[in-house]
Design a protein around this motif. Structure first.
Motif, PDB file in Angstrom:
ATOM      1  N   ASN A 230     -23.003  45.962 -39.292  1.00 12.36           N
ATOM      2  CA  ASN A 230     -22.511  47.164 -38.599  1.00 12.36           C
ATOM      3  C   ASN A 230     -21.564  46.738 -37.484  1.00 12.36           C
ATOM      4  O   ASN A 230     -21.593  45.579 -37.057  1.00 12.36           O
ATOM      5  CB  ASN A 230     -23.680  47.988 -38.030  1.00 12.36           C
ATOM      6  CG  ASN A 230     -24.403  47.245 -36.932  1.00 12.36           C
ATOM      7  OD1 ASN A 230     -23.933  47.168 -35.806  1.00 12.36           O
ATOM      8  ND2 ASN A 230     -25.554  46.665 -37.253  1.00 12.36           N
ATOM      9  N   LEU A 231     -20.729  47.676 -37.041  1.00 19.53           N
ATOM     10  CA  LEU A 231     -19.818  47.379 -35.918  1.00 19.53           C
ATOM     11  C   LEU A 231     -20.067  48.378 -34.779  1.00 19.53           C
ATOM     12  O   LEU A 231     -19.156  48.756 -34.057  1.00 19.53           O
ATOM     13  CB  LEU A 231     -18.355  47.446 -36.392  1.00 19.53           C
ATOM     14  CG  LEU A 231     -17.907  46.333 -37.336  1.00 19.53           C
ATOM     15  CD1 LEU A 231     -16.468  46.543 -37.798  1.00 19.53           C
ATOM     16  CD2 LEU A 231     -18.022  44.957 -36.684  1.00 19.53           C
ATOM     17  N   ASN A 232     -21.318  48.791 -34.645  1.00 20.50           N
ATOM     18  CA  ASN A 232     -21.651  49.791 -33.621  1.00 20.50           C
ATOM     19  C   ASN A 232     -21.370  49.285 -32.211  1.00 20.50           C
ATOM     20  O   ASN A 232     -20.723  49.974 -31.424  1.00 20.50           O
ATOM     21  CB  ASN A 232     -23.130  50.180 -33.719  1.00 20.50           C
ATOM     22  CG  ASN A 232     -23.423  50.938 -34.998  1.00 20.50           C
ATOM     23  OD1 ASN A 232     -22.510  51.213 -35.769  1.00 20.50           O
ATOM     24  ND2 ASN A 232     -24.670  51.261 -35.244  1.00 20.50           N
ATOM     25  N   SER A 233     -21.882  48.092 -31.873  1.00 19.44           N
ATOM     26  CA  SER A 233     -21.684  47.581 -30.510  1.00 19.44           C
ATOM     27  C   SER A 233     -20.208  47.398 -30.227  1.00 19.44           C
ATOM     28  O   SER A 233     -19.741  47.641 -29.107  1.00 19.44           O
ATOM     29  CB  SER A 233     -22.353  46.223 -30.337  1.00 19.44           C
ATOM     30  OG  SER A 233     -23.569  46.185 -30.967  1.00 19.44           O
ATOM     31  N   GLU A 234     -19.477  46.977 -31.250  1.00 18.68           N
ATOM     32  CA  GLU A 234     -18.054  46.700 -31.087  1.00 18.68           C
ATOM     33  C   GLU A 234     -17.307  47.993 -30.739  1.00 18.68           C
ATOM     34  O   GLU A 234     -16.524  48.039 -29.783  1.00 18.68           O
ATOM     35  CB  GLU A 234     -17.496  46.097 -32.382  1.00 18.68           C
ATOM     36  CG  GLU A 234     -17.947  44.680 -32.676  1.00 18.68           C
ATOM     37  CD  GLU A 234     -19.364  44.572 -33.236  1.00 18.68           C
ATOM     38  OE1 GLU A 234     -20.051  45.608 -33.378  1.00 18.68           O
ATOM     39  OE2 GLU A 234     -19.802  43.447 -33.519  1.00 18.68           O
ATOM     40  N   VAL A 235     -17.571  49.035 -31.519  1.00 21.55           N
ATOM     41  CA  VAL A 235     -16.860  50.294 -31.273  1.00 21.55           C
ATOM     42  C   VAL A 235     -17.369  50.951 -29.985  1.00 21.55           C
ATOM     43  O   VAL A 235     -16.595  51.543 -29.228  1.00 21.55           O
ATOM     44  CB  VAL A 235     -17.011  51.242 -32.488  1.00 21.55           C
ATOM     45  CG1 VAL A 235     -16.410  52.602 -32.200  1.00 21.55           C
ATOM     46  CG2 VAL A 235     -16.335  50.620 -33.712  1.00 21.55           C
ATOM     47  N   GLN A 236     -18.664  50.786 -29.738  1.00 16.15           N
ATOM     48  CA  GLN A 236     -19.235  51.334 -28.493  1.00 16.15           C
ATOM     49  C   GLN A 236     -18.554  50.678 -27.288  1.00 16.15           C
ATOM     50  O   GLN A 236     -18.243  51.355 -26.294  1.00 16.15           O
ATOM     51  CB  GLN A 236     -20.735  51.025 -28.479  1.00 16.15           C
ATOM     52  CG  GLN A 236     -21.532  51.813 -27.475  1.00 16.15           C
ATOM     53  CD  GLN A 236     -21.589  53.291 -27.810  1.00 16.15           C
ATOM     54  OE1 GLN A 236     -20.939  54.080 -27.157  1.00 16.15           O
ATOM     55  NE2 GLN A 236     -22.341  53.659 -28.827  1.00 16.15           N
ATOM     56  N   THR A 237     -18.301  49.376 -27.377  1.00 17.81           N
ATOM     57  CA  THR A 237     -17.627  48.665 -26.282  1.00 17.81           C
ATOM     58  C   THR A 237     -16.210  49.190 -26.095  1.00 17.81           C
ATOM     59  O   THR A 237     -15.757  49.418 -24.961  1.00 17.81           O
ATOM     60  CB  THR A 237     -17.590  47.142 -26.577  1.00 17.81           C
ATOM     61  OG1 THR A 237     -18.922  46.711 -26.836  1.00 17.81           O
ATOM     62  CG2 THR A 237     -17.028  46.355 -25.421  1.00 17.81           C
ATOM     63  N   THR A 261     -16.823  53.575 -38.379  1.00 16.51           N
ATOM     64  CA  THR A 261     -17.681  53.612 -37.188  1.00 16.51           C
ATOM     65  C   THR A 261     -16.980  54.365 -36.062  1.00 16.51           C
ATOM     66  O   THR A 261     -17.628  55.109 -35.312  1.00 16.51           O
ATOM     67  CB  THR A 261     -18.041  52.175 -36.741  1.00 16.51           C
ATOM     68  OG1 THR A 261     -18.535  51.464 -37.867  1.00 16.51           O
ATOM     69  CG2 THR A 261     -19.104  52.179 -35.660  1.00 16.51           C
ATOM     70  N   MET A 262     -15.665  54.212 -35.953  1.00 15.68           N
ATOM     71  CA  MET A 262     -14.937  54.983 -34.933  1.00 15.68           C
ATOM     72  C   MET A 262     -15.068  56.475 -35.218  1.00 15.68           C
ATOM     73  O   MET A 262     -15.231  57.288 -34.319  1.00 15.68           O
ATOM     74  CB  MET A 262     -13.457  54.584 -34.924  1.00 15.68           C
ATOM     75  CG  MET A 262     -13.217  53.279 -34.198  1.00 15.68           C
ATOM     76  SD  MET A 262     -11.527  53.103 -33.633  1.00 15.68           S
ATOM     77  CE  MET A 262     -10.693  52.819 -35.158  1.00 15.68           C
TER      78      MET A 262
END
Lengths: 423, 286
Positions: A230-237, A261-262
């Motif tokens: 997943n890229l949740n933390s990345e997009v959240q950042t 994810t965006m």
């Protein structure tokens, strides 16, 4: 009978083998082949791109080996090179792994006896593989690996066709300055998202330098491990920092995950500019459907460029027959075909198969390249193609629209990107 | 605060997904002492099945997950019958290598048949849908996977703890020969366990194309994380696997957001090392 009989039989067999071996040797010698290795990720997370690169090199080899007077590309009119040499491709798979790339490059040179290698798509793999070639004083032709560091090593036998991340970063910043001035876009901050590899890190470094030199503040620097679940933390950042523009270096499946994810987090920057990534892949963007629209990026080729590069269409038909009739060349694969056309022209012009002579010839001349956007290829010390050009496009209605530089543009950019809820 | 809650919620949802993938592995590992290296490829096969059902017949992943579970149940049972049963009683390495070979086979068959293309299922019932709960964006596909994970883990727990079959499974896991002396058909138990393990990961795989692209390499990292969940939770412990998965999901999310995204797997494997050093049997290992 006994020992003497078997001894005679053995001698006869050995003699037969010797004769067959000699004859086959003569046959191989008479065949006049130039073995060329291809080294791409044929399996692994970017295998799709690698397989298309391989098909592009096969396309170029077919054009060179056979007479194709209908094609308007160099070496198409006659069959073969020099006085009847044919190109034979030896394919290898580096799986996207630098260590495998190095050992496969060694195998191709030492065991397969290839004359040159074309590859490797992933900059991280091109780096060690081309190092092997340089040590052995063999020519290494790189189509699309974009890490600028590759041509900053003063190698004598390394040649790269594509523009570098540095060129693209400068173009991104130039474009942002343009939209700020002419379209009042209000872009002041930049975020970076990139895979934690040779390619991603170098792209981000160039992006940061270009943005800061242009007076933009870099407010987010997000590296991620390729192939993440997943890229949740990345997009959240990114969302927390909320940059006006994002420079992205996400390949293959990571690109789709990033975009989706965006969407899930209901966030978009005003401008999303992509390096040589999943953005350039027509299959990936096609599958993303409407979600892919309004993203932008550097593009070396798209079928929409037909009027700028009229010679490509006919060659593309051969390529499609090798891959999928619905899949055209993309910015990356076409550069690998260019790599073979250029080295073949250099062999033809130098009239030699001495790598040093061919490398010197490559440096000394400007080459016709109808499959390149600029139409020409020429190399500076270190092996960078100084004629390499890239154009900024934006996906609108599923098509790559040319938006910058202005003299080549066919469409106005949509800025800011249309929010998810309004699509 | 909203960001903190958002990160926590994302972590929990990811943790539940890992739990669903890890449950089957935990069952197989706990009962049979077999490390199924092909677990990630079982997930990938179910994802392809779900994708093709959706692409060709417009079957939603919610429905395809049942087919995925059933298909991988059969695949698991066949794997046991044709591969694993021949390694029982031999060195643990032989089962490990056999499943490694199977994983390579499955991956390359899919690579050959379906190409390395990333396949995205569009217009699914849950795809791209979210709802907002007090400022927290909750993605519907992940929420449904989380709820399915909880329900399925509870059912497996009940099966193992409260039914005669479950007692037979536990007995087989504890002492195969003693279980046979008590009249338990351990061969059938093994077959069933491998099938059930496959069914769990098959259901997860069936649901995943709601938001994740399908490709031959997709199972790799999932199976690695599932191994960590199982080892951390304790071999064969379903509650342990659940707790470990939630922990891993949370650590991944918080480390990714508050330290740096690139460190999220460093934190996950770091936590694993700490747990294994402090408590080698895992949190709930028997």
């Amino acid at each position: 009978m006994g020992k003497s009989f078997f001894g005679k039989c053995l001698l006869l067999v050995l003699a037969a083998l010797l004769v067959v071996g000699t004859l086959s040797g003569v046959a191989v010698a008479e065949e006049k082949v130039i073995k060329i290795g291809t080294l791409f990720p044929l399996t692994g997370s970017v295998a799709l791109a690698g397989q298309r690169c391989r098909a592009a090199v096969e396309t170029a080899a077919e054009v060179i080996n056979n007479a194709h007077p209908e094609l308007k590309v160099p070496l198409a009119e006659k069959a073969g090179l020099l006085d009847g040499y044919k190109i034979v491709l030896i394919h290898a798979d580096h799986q996207g792994k630098p260590d495998v790339a190095k050992s496969e490059a060694e195998r191709l040179f030492d065991q397969e006896k290839v004359w040159t290698i074309i590859g490797c798509y992933n900059s991280a793999c091109t780096k060690p593989a081309s190092f092997v070639a340089e040590l052995k004083q063999k020519v290494f032709m790189c189509g699309c690996s974009s890490s600028g560091a590759l041509t900053e090593r003063d190698f004598k036998y390394f040649f790269r066709m594509a523009p570098t991340d540095k060129t693209e970063s400068l173009e991104f910043v130039e474009f942002i300055e343009y939209v700020n001035e002419k379209k009042n876009a209000g872009v002041k901050t930049v975020g970076l998202i990139y895979e934690n590899t040779e390619f991603g890190k170098h792209a981000a470094e160039e992006g940061r330098m270009a943005a800061e030199a242009g007076g933009f503040k870099v407010v987010a620097d997000v590296a991620f491990n390729p192939g993440a679940t997943n890229l949740n933390s990345e997009v959240q950042t990114l969302k927390a920092a909320n940059p006006d523009a994002v420079f992205g270096a996400c390949l293959g499946g990571d690109y789709t995950l990033w975009v989706r994810t965006m969407k899930q987090m209901d966030w978009l920057p005003k401008v999303a500019l992509n390096y040589c990534t999943g953005y350039q892949d027509p299959i990936i963007t096609g599958q993303l459907g409407d979600d892919a629209n309004y993203f932008m990026g550097g593009t070396g080729y798209a079928p929409e460029f037909a009027e700028l590069m009229p010679a490509v269409a006919a060659v593309e038909e051969i390529y499609k027959a090798k891959t999928d009739p619905s899949v055209p060349f993309d910015s990356d694969s076409i550069q690998e075909a260019v790599a073979l056309f250029i080295v073949a022209q250099a062999i033809e012009k130098s009239g030699s198969l001495d790598p040093t002579v061919v490398a010197e010839t490559l440096y000394a001349n400007e080459w016709e390249s109808p499959l390149s956007m600029g139409g020409k290829v020429a190399f500076s010390p270190g092996g960078q193609n100084v004629k390499a050009m890239s154009m900024l496009t934006q996906l609108q209605g599923g098509e790559y629209k040319r938006i910058y530089p202005l003299d080549l543009a066919d469409t106005e950019p949509v800025i800011p990107m249309v929010p998810w809820k309004d699509r | 605060m909203a960001t903190f809650l958002q990160v926590a919620f994302d972590g929990l949802l990811n943790g539940l997904l890992y739990a669903l993938v890890a449950a089957g592995l935990s069952l197989i590992w706990g009962v049979m002492d077999v490390i199924n290296f092909a677990h990630g490829e079982f997930l990938m096969v179910a994802m392809y099945l779900s994708y093709w059902l959706g692409f060709i017949w417009k079957v939603d992943p919610l429905v395809s997950s049942v087919a995925g579970g059933a298909f991988v149940f059969i695949l698991g049972a066949l794997t046991y019958r044709l591969v694993i049963s021949r390694t029982i009683g031999k060195s643990a390495m032989s089962a490990l290598l056999a499943t490694f070979g199977l994983s390579m086979l499955l991956k390359n068959v899919c690579l050959n048949r379906f190409s390395p293309n990333f396949r995205i299922l569009q217009h699914t019932l849950l795809g791209g849908k979210t709802f907002n709960l007090a400022g927290i964006i909750i993605p519907l596909p992940q929420l449904v996977i989380g709820l399915v994970a909880l329900a399925l883990l509870y059912l497996i727990y009940l099966l193992v703890k409260k039914t005669r079959l479950g007692w037979a499974i536990q007995a087989t896991a504890m002492d195969k020969e003693a279980a046979e002396l008590m009249g338990i058909n351990t061969e059938r138990i093994y077959l069933l366990v491998f099938g059930l393990g496959g069914a769990c990961v098959g259901i997860a795989g069936g649901l995943l194309p709601s938001y994740l692209a399908v490709h031959p390499e997709v199972g790799g990292l999932f199976s690695l994380i599932a191994f960590v969940c199982v080892a951390m939770g304790g071999f064969g412990s379903i509650p342990g696997a659940l707790l470990a998965s939630l922990l891993i999901g949370l650590v991944e999310a918080f480390a990714g957001f508050y330290i740096a995204p690139v460190f999220k797997y460093v934190a996950v494997f770091g936590l694993y090392l700490v747990v294994v050093m402090v408590r080698p049997r895992g949190l709930f290992g028997w």
